[in-house]
Design a protein around this motif. Structure first.
Motif, short mmCIF file in Angstrom:
data_model
loop_
_atom_site.label_atom_id
_atom_site.label_comp_id
_atom_site.label_asym_id
_atom_site.label_seq_id
_atom_site.Cartn_x
_atom_site.Cartn_y
_atom_site.Cartn_z
N LEU A 13 2.08 11.66 -10.02
CA LEU A 13 1.77 10.79 -8.88
C LEU A 13 1.96 11.52 -7.56
N ILE A 17 -0.96 12.14 -4.87
CA ILE A 17 -0.88 11.67 -3.48
C ILE A 17 -1.22 12.82 -2.53
N VAL A 21 -4.45 12.75 -0.01
CA VAL A 21 -4.26 12.84 1.44
C VAL A 21 -5.04 14.02 2.00
N THR A 56 -6.90 4.16 -3.16
CA THR A 56 -6.30 4.93 -4.26
C THR A 56 -4.98 5.55 -3.84
N THR A 57 -4.94 6.06 -2.59
CA THR A 57 -3.69 6.62 -2.07
C THR A 57 -2.60 5.55 -2.00
N PHE A 60 -1.39 4.88 -5.56
CA PHE A 60 -0.53 5.98 -6.01
C PHE A 60 0.83 5.95 -5.31
N ALA A 61 0.82 5.65 -4.00
CA ALA A 61 2.08 5.59 -3.26
C ALA A 61 2.98 4.46 -3.77
N PHE A 64 4.35 5.58 -7.04
CA PHE A 64 5.36 6.62 -6.78
C PHE A 64 6.69 5.97 -6.36
#
Length: 133
Positions: A13, A17, A21, A56-57, A60-61, A64
């Motif tokens: 993850l 990320i 980014v 998506t970010t 994922f964040a 995470f």
């Protein structure tokens, strides 16, 4: 085993990320697309890629963050619970051996304290200063 699986997911993850980014465009790139930058012909459309990558970010964040909390909780349950302040190391018990005690030594095994005197220090001789010319 669960701890190692969560660590592996956590690492993937984190790498994901960073990749997401780096793929996103900055705020200044939107102004170029307004004046015919050619971004409207992309796979996701003019705004589609930005919203897809940002969503998506964000996912994922969030994952995470959840794996970080999971690792923190699992690491707290490894081993015996100890309190640094209240739990102290147990006092060392005296060593019992089969060697007989020497003369003059107390029976409890403690060492006698001897009177140590320092030898007289040699006298310090004063050096005469040479006369000024």
């Amino acid at each position: 085993m669960l701890y190692q699986i969560i660590i592996i997911i956590h690492i993937f993850l984190g790498i994901g990320i960073v990749g997401l980014v780096l793929m996103q465009q900055g705020k200044g790139a939107d102004a170029g697309a307004t004046f015919g930058g050619g971004a409207s012909g992309s796979v996701f459309g003019a705004q589609g890629s930005a919203s897809f990558l940002s969503r998506t970010t964000a996912i994922f964040a969030t994952l995470f963050f959840i794996t970080s909390l999971g690792l923190a909780v699992l690491s707290g349950y490894q081993g015996k619970k100890t309190d640094v302040i209240l739990d102290s190391t147990p006092a060392a018990e005296p060593v019992k051996s089969d060697v007989p005690l020497t003369q003059g030594m107390p029976a409890d095994g403690s060492l006698p304290i001897q009177d140590l005197t320092l030898p007289d220090a040699p006298a310090i001789k004063e050096v005469e200063k040479p006369a000024a010319k």
